[in-house]
Design an enzyme around this catalytic site. Structure first.
Site, PDB file in Angstrom:
ATOM      1  CD  GLU A   1      38.733  48.159  50.565  1.00 25.64           C
ATOM      2  OE1 GLU A   1      38.244  47.491  49.637  1.00 25.64           O
ATOM      3  OE2 GLU A   1      38.094  48.537  51.557  1.00 25.64           O
TER       4      GLU A   1
ATOM      5  CB  CYS B   1      36.855  49.316  55.579  1.00 27.42           C
ATOM      6  SG  CYS B   1      35.935  49.566  54.074  1.00 27.42           S
TER       7      CYS B   1
ATOM      8  CG  HIS C   1      33.963  51.414  58.463  1.00 30.24           C
ATOM      9  ND1 HIS C   1      34.862  52.118  57.703  1.00 30.24           N
ATOM     10  CD2 HIS C   1      33.161  50.758  57.588  1.00 30.24           C
ATOM     11  CE1 HIS C   1      34.623  51.878  56.422  1.00 30.24           C
ATOM     12  NE2 HIS C   1      33.591  51.062  56.323  1.00 30.24           N
TER      13      HIS C   1
HETATM   14  N1  CAA Z   1      14.955  61.530  50.584  1.00 27.87           N
HETATM   15  C1  CAA Z   1      15.366  60.982  51.753  1.00 27.87           C
HETATM   16  N2  CAA Z   1      15.756  59.688  51.890  1.00 27.87           N
HETATM   17  C2  CAA Z   1      15.727  58.907  50.792  1.00 27.87           C
HETATM   18  C3  CAA Z   1      15.299  59.408  49.548  1.00 27.87           C
HETATM   19  C4  CAA Z   1      14.894  60.781  49.474  1.00 27.87           C
HETATM   20  N3  CAA Z   1      14.495  61.315  48.335  1.00 27.87           N
HETATM   21  N4  CAA Z   1      15.381  58.410  48.642  1.00 27.87           N
HETATM   22  C5  CAA Z   1      15.843  57.325  49.312  1.00 27.87           C
HETATM   23  N5  CAA Z   1      16.044  57.633  50.613  1.00 27.87           N
HETATM   24  C6  CAA Z   1      16.574  56.787  51.652  1.00 27.87           C
HETATM   25  C7  CAA Z   1      16.042  55.375  51.612  1.00 27.87           C
HETATM   26  O1  CAA Z   1      14.793  55.263  52.262  1.00 27.87           O
HETATM   27  C8  CAA Z   1      17.148  54.640  52.317  1.00 27.87           C
HETATM   28  O2  CAA Z   1      17.009  54.831  53.709  1.00 27.87           O
HETATM   29  P1  CAA Z   1      17.122  53.567  54.712  1.00 27.87           P
HETATM   30  O3  CAA Z   1      18.571  53.138  54.624  1.00 27.87           O
HETATM   31  O4  CAA Z   1      16.765  54.125  56.019  1.00 27.87           O
HETATM   32  O5  CAA Z   1      16.229  52.519  54.186  1.00 27.87           O
HETATM   33  C9  CAA Z   1      18.411  55.396  51.922  1.00 27.87           C
HETATM   34  O6  CAA Z   1      17.966  56.649  51.413  1.00 27.87           O
HETATM   35  C10 CAA Z   1      19.188  54.713  50.813  1.00 27.87           C
HETATM   36  O7  CAA Z   1      18.279  54.432  49.795  1.00 27.87           O
HETATM   37  P2  CAA Z   1      18.223  52.959  49.176  1.00 27.87           P
HETATM   38  O8  CAA Z   1      18.184  51.937  50.255  1.00 27.87           O
HETATM   39  O9  CAA Z   1      17.165  52.934  48.135  1.00 27.87           O
HETATM   40  O10 CAA Z   1      19.655  52.968  48.496  1.00 27.87           O
HETATM   41  P3  CAA Z   1      20.277  51.926  47.543  1.00 27.87           P
HETATM   42  O11 CAA Z   1      19.792  50.570  47.850  1.00 27.87           O
HETATM   43  O12 CAA Z   1      20.087  52.424  46.167  1.00 27.87           O
HETATM   44  O13 CAA Z   1      21.829  52.035  47.933  1.00 27.87           O
HETATM   45  C11 CAA Z   1      23.506  51.277  49.484  1.00 27.87           C
HETATM   46  C12 CAA Z   1      22.292  52.166  49.273  1.00 27.87           C
HETATM   47  C13 CAA Z   1      23.090  49.813  49.480  1.00 27.87           C
HETATM   48  C14 CAA Z   1      24.150  51.618  50.821  1.00 27.87           C
HETATM   49  C15 CAA Z   1      24.510  51.531  48.323  1.00 27.87           C
HETATM   50  O14 CAA Z   1      24.897  52.873  48.308  1.00 27.87           O
HETATM   51  C16 CAA Z   1      25.755  50.649  48.420  1.00 27.87           C
HETATM   52  O15 CAA Z   1      25.737  49.505  47.991  1.00 27.87           O
HETATM   53  N6  CAA Z   1      26.889  51.209  48.967  1.00 27.87           N
HETATM   54  C17 CAA Z   1      28.146  50.466  49.106  1.00 27.87           C
HETATM   55  C18 CAA Z   1      28.067  49.403  50.201  1.00 27.87           C
HETATM   56  C19 CAA Z   1      28.063  50.009  51.584  1.00 27.87           C
HETATM   57  O16 CAA Z   1      28.443  51.133  51.806  1.00 27.87           O
HETATM   58  N7  CAA Z   1      27.621  49.183  52.570  1.00 27.87           N
HETATM   59  C20 CAA Z   1      27.647  49.590  53.950  1.00 27.87           C
HETATM   60  C21 CAA Z   1      28.051  48.473  54.876  1.00 27.87           C
HETATM   61  S1  CAA Z   1      29.499  47.632  54.262  1.00 27.87           S
HETATM   62  C22 CAA Z   1      30.832  48.513  54.859  1.00 27.87           C
HETATM   63  O17 CAA Z   1      30.725  49.282  55.777  1.00 27.87           O
HETATM   64  C23 CAA Z   1      32.156  48.278  54.195  1.00 27.87           C
HETATM   65  C24 CAA Z   1      32.426  49.441  53.300  1.00 27.87           C
HETATM   66  O18 CAA Z   1      33.006  50.429  53.718  1.00 27.87           O
HETATM   67  C25 CAA Z   1      31.993  49.369  51.906  1.00 27.87           C
END
Ligand code: CAA
Length: 499
Positions: free
Chosen positions: A95, A129, A262
């Site tokens: 991609e 992906c 994945h």
């Molecule tokens: N210590 C321990 N854990 C902590 C923490 C700390 N100090 N601070 C936060 N966390 C935890 C949160 O509780 C959260 O856990 P849960 O998932 O269990 O709720 C985790 O860390 C992540 O924190 P947030 O939810 O606050 O994170 P975010 O919203 O800022 O970002 C994300 C997370 C949405 C995955 C972001 O990184 C993102 O958008 N990534 C790209 C998209 C992605 O990877 N999506 C996955 C599915 S799509 C896919 O698979 C296709 C692909 O390859 C992209």
């Protein structure tokens, strides 16, 4: 390596079609996720514990999708000793688009030039992906079809996963895999056991063609991933139960020796394994619930679609499935936690990690489940049965040997501090699609045998060179070696420009 004659002589239905050999490439530099937490001023543990990531591999402006794929394909061909004339199909899943028309596959055809073989089917396949899995399915289908001419197929999957500054950036990564496909494989794709889930969603997509960065709806992407997993597993279980022998157990995680996913980030993989345990629980017969799932009876009335972000359900099934995760999934996360999301190669990086955690005899005969997800969205679950032929010199032994130094290769990378990482990301952002352009990244830190970009001319034509291999042609790039810069460097001519 099994030898099979040209198509005219190939007889009957090809047996045991699957992955004969696997090569993996990841960048030679990485940033520590715990240092990135401090640099990004997020709470300590967010990336390392919350996302489950340890390090993130990344590329300078010296590497692009063409160079990653050139490197991994060259290494596969050198390691297996298969001549380019013996490849009848080459499929690329990616991609990472640097040209809206010309495929990466056609760039790779330069490696075939000395062999004189231009009779090679296949082009690029794109859907986030998922492209690598689509390419694998295409390759396996070709070998199993009336079009097969008796030669091998090769699948190359590669991507550079980079995000804009912000929450998604620590879920980046980069890398490539190459898979040699044919009959009599040590990793056989099980026939009739493939389930897919495809539908329309704007969870992650790349509408800005001038940027490397995707547009991401993080929460929606997680929901899409988990719902696709539920759907694929339900269909896989149904197909498995229909085709199983009368004495075999009904499909559940217990039937699998390993379950690979994945991996956008490792925590989601752990949650996904828990999700399959929840699926098993909801499918289980009422009388088995109290013995197999003690204390979880209260969740029996839950509906899958209501539980994507249900903390109580998630916590309960993460705990319940922890031993299964440790045994059947965690060993596969070596590359995912150390390199990050490689997009299309991610699932096959997990396969590499799993193989590297086994000996030949401990891997033989195992049944491996695999879940592939690409946003937008396309997902497939399938399974691999590992050969039981453990003889030295046979494909399974060669495959296991080829992955034995994976951990050493990861350890031999160069650590870069978050400031320098951010600067390199900024440079990529500023120079993406610039023409003409002369890259400035340090070539000396690349692994031996790496193809790298030397320039982009004013017509956007790209030129590459390759670093010398180690003295032993089968030695693997990655263990700390001194580059022999005096050795002859093969060069590629791209378009009219010759290096
Ligand atoms: N210590 C321990 N854990 C902590 C923490 C700390 N100090 N601070 C936060 N966390 C935890 C949160 O509780 C959260 O856990 P849960 O998932 O269990 O709720 C985790 O860390 C992540 O924190 P947030 O939810 O606050 O994170 P975010 O919203 O800022 O970002 C994300 C997370 C949405 C995955 C972001 O990184 C993102 O958008 N990534 C790209 C998209 C992605 O990877 N999506 C996955 C599915 S799509 C896919 O698979 C296709 C692909 O390859 C992209």
């Amino acid at each position: 390596m099994p030898s099979f004659k040209s198509g005219m002589q190939a007889q009957g239905w090809p047996q045991d079609v699957g992955i004969i050999a696997l090569e993996i490439y990841f960048p030679s530099q990485y940033v520590e996720q715990h240092e990135l937490e401090e640099f990004d001023a997020v709470s300590q543990g967010k990336y390392t514990i919350g996302l489950g990531q340890t390090r993130m591999g990344f590329c300078s402006d010296r590497e692009d999708i063409n160079s990653l794929c050139l490197t991994v394909l060259s290494r596969l061909m050198e390691r297996t000793g298969i001549g380019y004339e013996n490849i009848g199909r080459l499929e690329v899943g990616t991609e990472t688009i640097i040209d809206k028309s010309k495929s990466v596959k056609t760039v790779l055809m330069q490696l075939f030039e000395d062999s004189g073989n231009t009779d090679v089917e296949g082009i690029d396949t794109t859907n986030a992906c998922y492209g690598g899995t689509a390419a694998l399915i295409n390759a396996v289908n070709w070998v199993e079809s009336s079009s097969w001419d008796g030669r091998y197929a090769v699948v190359v999957a590669g991507d550079i996963a980079v995000y804009a500054k912000g929450a998604a950036r620590p879920t980046g990564g980069a890398g490539a895999v190459a898979l040699l496909i044919g009959p009599h494989a040590p990793l056989v794709l099980e026939r009739g056991l493939r389930s897919s889930h495809m539908c329309h969603a704007y969870d992650f997509y790349k509408p800005d063609l001038s940027s490397e960065y995707p547009t991401v709806d993080g929460k929606l992407s997680i929901q899409c991933y988990l719902s696709a997993l539920d759907s694929c597993y339900a269909t896989y279980c149904r197909k498995s139960d229909v085709t199983k022998s009368a004495s075999a157990s009904s499909m559940s995680l217990e039937v699998l020796d390993a379950m690979l996913f994945h991996s956008p980030y490792c925590k989601l993989v752990q949650k996904s394994l828990a999700r399959l345990a929840l699926n098993d629980f909801l499918r289980a017969s009422p009388d088995s619930v109290s013995t197999k799932y003690p204390g979880l009876e209260a969740f029996r009335e839950k509906r899958l679609e209501d539980t994507y972000f249900d903390r109580d359900v998630e916590k309960a099934f993460m705990a319940n499935s922890m031993p299964t995760f440790e045994a059947k999934t965690k060993p596969s996360l070596l590359v995912a936690t150390q390199v990050g999301n490689m997009y299309t190669p991610s699932l096959y990086g997990s396969l590499a990690g799993l193989i590297s955690s086994h000996t030949v005899s401990s891997l033989a005969g195992k049944k491996i489940g695999l879940f592939s997800y690409g946003s937008g969205l396309a997902a497939t679950m399938f399974s691999i049965k590992v050969s039981t032929d453990t003889s030295p010199g046979m494909p399974l032994a060669k495959l296991v040997t080829s992955m034995a130094n994976l951990r050493d290769r990861l350890e031999s990378r160069v650590k870069v501090n978050p400031q320098a990482f951010a600067q390199i990301m900024q440079l990529r952002e500023d120079t993406h699609h610039k023409a003409p352009y002369v890259p400035v990244g340090d070539v000396s830190i690349l692994f031996p045998g790496t193809w790298y970009l030397t320039g982009v001319d004013d017509k956007h034509r790209r030129q590459y060179e390759r670093l010398p291999l180690l003295p032993s042609s089968n030695a693997h790039p990655g263990t700390s070696q001194i580059l022999n810069k005096e050795a002859p460097v093969p060069s590629l001519a791209i378009g009219a420009a010759t290096i």
